[in-house]
Write an enzyme that holds these catalytic residues in place. Sequence first.
Site, PDB file in Angstrom:
ATOM      1  N   TYR A  25       2.482  91.936  88.074  1.00 27.09           N
ATOM      2  CA  TYR A  25       2.403  92.169  89.437  1.00 27.09           C
ATOM      3  C   TYR A  25       0.704  92.375  89.786  1.00 27.09           C
ATOM      4  O   TYR A  25       0.514  91.812  90.817  1.00 27.09           O
ATOM      5  CB  TYR A  25       3.202  93.555  89.959  1.00 27.09           C
TER       6      TYR A  25
ATOM      7  N   TYR B 140       9.570  97.327  98.770  1.00 23.10           N
ATOM      8  CA  TYR B 140      10.320  95.987  98.404  1.00 23.10           C
ATOM      9  C   TYR B 140      12.009  96.605  98.377  1.00 23.10           C
ATOM     10  O   TYR B 140      12.326  97.606  97.403  1.00 23.10           O
ATOM     11  CB  TYR B 140      10.249  95.451  97.102  1.00 23.10           C
TER      12      TYR B 140
ATOM     13  N   PRO C 170       6.949  83.567  98.356  1.00 21.64           N
ATOM     14  CA  PRO C 170       5.782  84.674  98.761  1.00 21.64           C
ATOM     15  C   PRO C 170       6.065  86.159  98.239  1.00 21.64           C
ATOM     16  O   PRO C 170       5.363  87.128  98.259  1.00 21.64           O
ATOM     17  CB  PRO C 170       5.880  84.660 100.225  1.00 21.64           C
TER      18      PRO C 170
ATOM     19  N   LYS D 255       1.205  85.998  95.339  1.00 30.23           N
ATOM     20  CA  LYS D 255       0.385  85.369  94.276  1.00 30.23           C
ATOM     21  C   LYS D 255      -0.372  84.140  94.773  1.00 30.23           C
ATOM     22  O   LYS D 255      -1.590  83.998  94.378  1.00 30.23           O
ATOM     23  CB  LYS D 255       0.894  85.011  93.190  1.00 30.23           C
TER      24      LYS D 255
ATOM     25  N   HIS E 105      -3.891 100.421  96.775  1.00 32.83           N
ATOM     26  CA  HIS E 105      -2.631 100.797  96.535  1.00 32.83           C
ATOM     27  C   HIS E 105      -2.576 101.180  94.849  1.00 32.83           C
ATOM     28  O   HIS E 105      -2.925 100.196  94.177  1.00 32.83           O
ATOM     29  CB  HIS E 105      -1.546  99.834  96.960  1.00 32.83           C
TER      30      HIS E 105
HETATM   31  C1  PHB Z   1       2.113  91.141 102.918  1.00 32.52           C
HETATM   32  O1  PHB Z   1       1.681  92.181 103.032  1.00 32.52           O
HETATM   33  O2  PHB Z   1       1.961  89.943 103.491  1.00 32.52           O
HETATM   34  C2  PHB Z   1       2.750  91.060 101.527  1.00 32.52           C
HETATM   35  C3  PHB Z   1       2.546  91.869 100.613  1.00 32.52           C
HETATM   36  C4  PHB Z   1       3.189  91.592  99.289  1.00 32.52           C
HETATM   37  C5  PHB Z   1       3.950  90.770  98.936  1.00 32.52           C
HETATM   38  C6  PHB Z   1       4.152  89.788 100.114  1.00 32.52           C
HETATM   39  C7  PHB Z   1       3.644  89.709 101.237  1.00 32.52           C
HETATM   40  O3  PHB Z   1       4.657  90.834  97.719  1.00 32.52           O
END
Ligand code: PHB
Length: 406
Positions: free
Chosen positions: A388, A204, A296, A300, A75
């Site tokens: 990030y 997000y 989560p 990280k 990504h």
């Molecule tokens: C996930 O795909 O499980 C995932 C991806 C990004 C995040 C948290 C979890 O910030």
Amino acid sequence: MNRLRTPIAIIGAGPAGLLLSHLLHQQGVDSLVLERRSRPYVERRVRAGLLEHTTVELLRRAGLAGRLDREALRHEGLELRINGARHHLPVTELTGLSTYVYGQQELVKDLIQARQEAGGRLWFDTDDVTLEIPDGGGPCTVRCTAQGQPTEITCDFIAGCDGFHGISRRSMPATAQPAFERSYPSAWLGILAAAPPVAHELVYAAHERGFALASMRSPHVSRLYLQIDPDDELEQWPDDRIWKELRARLDVDGEAGLTEGPVLEKSLVPLRSYVSEPMQHKRLFLAGDAAHIVPPTAAKGLNLAVEDVQVLSEAFAAFYGSGQDTLLEGYSQRRLPSIWEAEDFSDWMAHLLHRLPDAQAYGARLQRARLDALVNSPTAARQFAERYVGLSRSFAGAGKERAWQS
Ligand code: PHB
Ligand code: APR
């Protein structure tokens, strides 16, 4: 009673324990991994799935990225949806680094296969693990029930890689292990669904109904999360309620881009922060979730676990190579600045995106100001992107270890 000896007993066959035993093996150090659960259980346990560039590089150097390089999704950015308005963050353009989506259980499968091919000792279904770490130094003892037999293992060191609820951290005297922790008034409900992803990047969504995250595992499988009340039970969230809520929070002009599909897995993820300082007690060393937990939001946890065991494996290799324990004794000092940078970013991101209990309060206005800066200020966007992708952790504490001595 069965008795045996190993240089290093590793408790837990999650990513931390498995990768540690692999890296030790590559440096000529033998170990034994003890896991409470069965192999199918750990291979199917659905967890996070976002790998940072440095994590992927480490896995490549360790010869573990064959399938990852074929199957992981690379990504270059992410999408923020703020109350129905889209904002694209070009993470790779801002940092030069990409992120990779690859489910943690896929990595666990790769690690188990690599350990087994190398003849590594992995004991699944091992119960009743207890640790004895002598106060005066000297070898440690691990007792357990392995294949139904009481077993006693003598070892030079114990690596506690048994996650947040494991036995290792609890085997440290409370006085040796002041903990730093924070709880959050939310939890996540996560589903894995046989449905194509909402977008080609992660979405997000900060919405007045609560946070939502649309991630994925493949072009045909979605990983979706909803912020829920921490006291909610799974039974309160039947599939149709989940899809409806996702649709509402991801909506842009009446379109969420969501395709429904069979729900393959459903679980609750608590939001908490925790750091054990130090990460060592005599000859017991903690790594991964056993030592620290992050909310989560920024994914990280797995990346920190990988970094921990890289540093720990180098320290063990130095000890067995030259008898020097300087790196082992410096393990906590070396890791904590990075861990706290990730704690801070994860906490900041959790506060940025989650609906607060009192939406009219001061905190909610701060949230709005921060989102506004992130969307409108190139400097704020760059700083977010660096944190990030994990770039900011490479500067944490560099050359300034003294600031971390309390
Ligand atoms: C996930 O795909 O499980 C995932 C991806 C990004 C995040 C948290 C979890 O910030
Ligand atoms: N004896 C033996 N094994 C144990 C015990 C015990 N008493 N307690 C726990 N375990 C095992 C668990 O069954 C699990 O397989 O330890 C392992 C710990 O693995 P993880 O919880 O995956 O922790 P870690 O390897 O540190 O990986 C960190 O996991 O929780 C996620 O998001 C987190 O991605 C991060 C990653």
